[in-house]
Design a protein around this motif. Structure first.
Motif, PDB file in Angstrom:
ATOM      1  N   LEU A  74      10.254  16.981 -19.763  1.00 30.30           N
ATOM      2  CA  LEU A  74      11.586  17.025 -20.352  1.00 30.30           C
ATOM      3  C   LEU A  74      12.062  15.674 -20.891  1.00 30.30           C
ATOM      4  O   LEU A  74      13.228  15.510 -21.226  1.00 30.30           O
ATOM      5  CB  LEU A  74      12.582  17.557 -19.313  1.00 30.30           C
ATOM      6  N   LEU A  80       9.981  19.146 -28.644  1.00 31.53           N
ATOM      7  CA  LEU A  80      10.727  20.288 -28.120  1.00 31.53           C
ATOM      8  C   LEU A  80       9.910  21.570 -28.146  1.00 31.53           C
ATOM      9  O   LEU A  80       9.986  22.387 -27.220  1.00 31.53           O
ATOM     10  CB  LEU A  80      12.012  20.467 -28.935  1.00 31.53           C
ATOM     11  N   SER A  83       7.728  21.358 -24.994  1.00 27.78           N
ATOM     12  CA  SER A  83       8.451  21.453 -23.721  1.00 27.78           C
ATOM     13  C   SER A  83       9.041  22.844 -23.506  1.00 27.78           C
ATOM     14  O   SER A  83       9.072  23.341 -22.386  1.00 27.78           O
ATOM     15  CB  SER A  83       9.542  20.385 -23.640  1.00 27.78           C
ATOM     16  N   ARG A  84       9.472  23.479 -24.572  1.00 23.26           N
ATOM     17  CA  ARG A  84      10.019  24.836 -24.440  1.00 23.26           C
ATOM     18  C   ARG A  84       8.960  25.810 -23.930  1.00 23.26           C
ATOM     19  O   ARG A  84       9.206  26.581 -23.001  1.00 23.26           O
ATOM     20  CB  ARG A  84      10.549  25.334 -25.794  1.00 23.26           C
ATOM     21  N   LEU A  87       7.879  24.904 -20.313  1.00 20.42           N
ATOM     22  CA  LEU A  87       8.955  25.196 -19.364  1.00 20.42           C
ATOM     23  C   LEU A  87       9.100  26.708 -19.170  1.00 20.42           C
ATOM     24  O   LEU A  87       9.408  27.168 -18.067  1.00 20.42           O
ATOM     25  CB  LEU A  87      10.275  24.593 -19.847  1.00 20.42           C
ATOM     26  N   GLN A  88       8.857  27.462 -20.224  1.00 19.62           N
ATOM     27  CA  GLN A  88       8.876  28.931 -20.104  1.00 19.62           C
ATOM     28  C   GLN A  88       7.792  29.387 -19.124  1.00 19.62           C
ATOM     29  O   GLN A  88       8.016  30.275 -18.302  1.00 19.62           O
ATOM     30  CB  GLN A  88       8.649  29.567 -21.483  1.00 19.62           C
ATOM     31  N   VAL A 113      17.676  19.700 -17.223  1.00 23.49           N
ATOM     32  CA  VAL A 113      17.955  20.238 -18.567  1.00 23.49           C
ATOM     33  C   VAL A 113      19.449  20.407 -18.822  1.00 23.49           C
ATOM     34  O   VAL A 113      19.847  20.885 -19.884  1.00 23.49           O
ATOM     35  CB  VAL A 113      17.253  21.596 -18.808  1.00 23.49           C
ATOM     36  N   SER A 119      19.111  23.773 -25.830  1.00 23.28           N
ATOM     37  CA  SER A 119      17.748  23.759 -26.362  1.00 23.28           C
ATOM     38  C   SER A 119      16.781  24.584 -25.517  1.00 23.28           C
ATOM     39  O   SER A 119      15.707  24.952 -25.983  1.00 23.28           O
ATOM     40  CB  SER A 119      17.233  22.312 -26.450  1.00 23.28           C
ATOM     41  N   PHE A 120      17.175  24.854 -24.253  1.00 25.50           N
ATOM     42  CA  PHE A 120      16.281  25.581 -23.334  1.00 25.50           C
ATOM     43  C   PHE A 120      16.974  26.809 -22.741  1.00 25.50           C
ATOM     44  O   PHE A 120      16.745  27.159 -21.593  1.00 25.50           O
ATOM     45  CB  PHE A 120      15.833  24.648 -22.203  1.00 25.50           C
ATOM     46  N   GLU A 121      17.771  27.479 -23.541  1.00 22.63           N
ATOM     47  CA  GLU A 121      18.611  28.554 -23.012  1.00 22.63           C
ATOM     48  C   GLU A 121      17.797  29.695 -22.408  1.00 22.63           C
ATOM     49  O   GLU A 121      18.126  30.200 -21.330  1.00 22.63           O
ATOM     50  CB  GLU A 121      19.522  29.092 -24.131  1.00 22.63           C
ATOM     51  N   GLN A 123      14.683  29.611 -21.271  1.00 26.44           N
ATOM     52  CA  GLN A 123      13.959  29.135 -20.099  1.00 26.44           C
ATOM     53  C   GLN A 123      14.900  28.987 -18.896  1.00 26.44           C
ATOM     54  O   GLN A 123      14.547  29.358 -17.772  1.00 26.44           O
ATOM     55  CB  GLN A 123      13.285  27.792 -20.407  1.00 26.44           C
TER      56      GLN A 123
END
Length: 318
Positions: A74, A80, A83-84, A87-88, A113, A119-121, A123
């Motif tokens: 992160l 991004l 990382s998305r 992270l998922q 986060v 940006s990671f909604e 996840q």
């Protein structure tokens, strides 16, 4: 004697030292692996390698190493798009961890986060769902409800179906009910009510009806609750998706309708409700069973059931 004690403790000390050295080597290997990953130019290969490292860490179930991996993942200099996706993978894989470790890693991820949650909604939603499951399993009803309630369902950044929203609103309402917080439960069931239509999944529609009746009951709106419970006891459709309503479920709903009708304040509407219950043959068998049985019927003892029978009879005579 002191020498014996010292020697007796040495195996444990040696084992602890060996474990510490092993963890240190693993941490150094992890740092080396992450540094190597950063040099990979092919994006697809890099993502797959990150995921492979993550799966190894999940298998190890070591909180500190997973937190270190998240710190790296992160960081602002990690793309991004990478990382998305990773992270998922972590959000879905969290359920492989024991509850205690899941909570530590999950809460750590949410903290990291927090400033970039938009940006990671998607996840973050998965992480919150996993944490809510743990809190629910520990009967921390309010914590589970608040964890789900923090999922932004109408942010506009992620498209959510009405079905998903209804499911979450009902779940949150049910959790608040478990915590005896009928006010918060009503807030979320009302949000669900705005979205429930004939097109809504049948199982969700049934859950909504049951939850709404329970909230009315908890808020001591007994006449309205009795009406809702009685409607549930008269279901003609018994199968809702994977959920099947049994005869016992319908009898339970009728019992709840009787209980709430007895507790409702006197007046014409209560009399009409009692009259409706009297005309239902099932009510007589339930009242008889409670009157002559050995135990209470949903908190109404045999003396109260005798009064109920008398009430039903008096209503019928008028």
């Amino acid at each position: 004697m002191r020498l014996v004690r010292f020697l007796a403790k040495r195996p444990l000390a040696s084992a602890a030292l060996a474990l510490a050295l092993a963890l240190l080597r693993f941490a150094m290997d992890l740092a080396s692996a992450l540094a190597e990953l950063a040099t990979i130019s092919d994006q697809k290969t890099k993502i797959e390698r990150y995921k492979a490292v993550l799966q190894d860490l999940l298998a190890q179930q070591h909180v500190a190493h997973l937190q270190g991996f998240l710190e790296h993942l992160l960081a602002e200099d990690v793309p991004l798009v990478l990382s998305r996706q990773v992270l998922q993978e972590l959000a879905v894989g969290l359920k492989k961890l024991p509850p205690a470790q899941l909570k530590e890693v999950g809460e750590f991820a949410l903290g990291r986060v927090a400033n970039r949650a938009v940006s990671f909604e998607e996840q973050v939603a998965h992480v919150r769902e996993a944490l809510a499951d743990v809190y629910e399993g520990e009967e921390e009803w309010a914590a589970a409800a608040k964890m789900l309630a923090a999922i932004p369902l109408d942010s506009g950044y992620v498209t959510r179906t009405d079905g998903y929203k209804v499911e979450k609103y009902i779940k949150i309402a049910m959790l608040y009910l478990q915590d005896d917080d009928s006010v918060s439960a009503e807030t979320f069931i009302n949000r669900a009510s705005l979205l429930v239509t004939e097109e809504t999944d049948g199982e969700l529609r049934l859950q909504h009806k049951v939850c709404y009746a329970r909230i009315l009951d908890a808020k001591r709106k007994f006449l309205e609750a009795a009406t809702r419970y009685y409607q549930l006891s008269q279901l003609t459709t018994r199968t809702f998706g994977e959920l099947t309503v049994s005869q016992d479920d319908m009898r339970m709903s009728l019992k709840m309708a009787i209980t709430c009708a007895v507790l409702a304040p006197a007046g014409p509407q209560r009399s009409r409700m009692l009259s409706t219950l009297y005309k239902d043959e099932r009510s007589h068998s339930l009242a008889e069973n409670a009157l002559h049985g050995s135990g209470p019927i949903l908190g109404i003892d045999r003396t109260e059931c005798a009064a109920l029978c008398a009430s039903l009879g008096s209503v019928n005579e008028t």
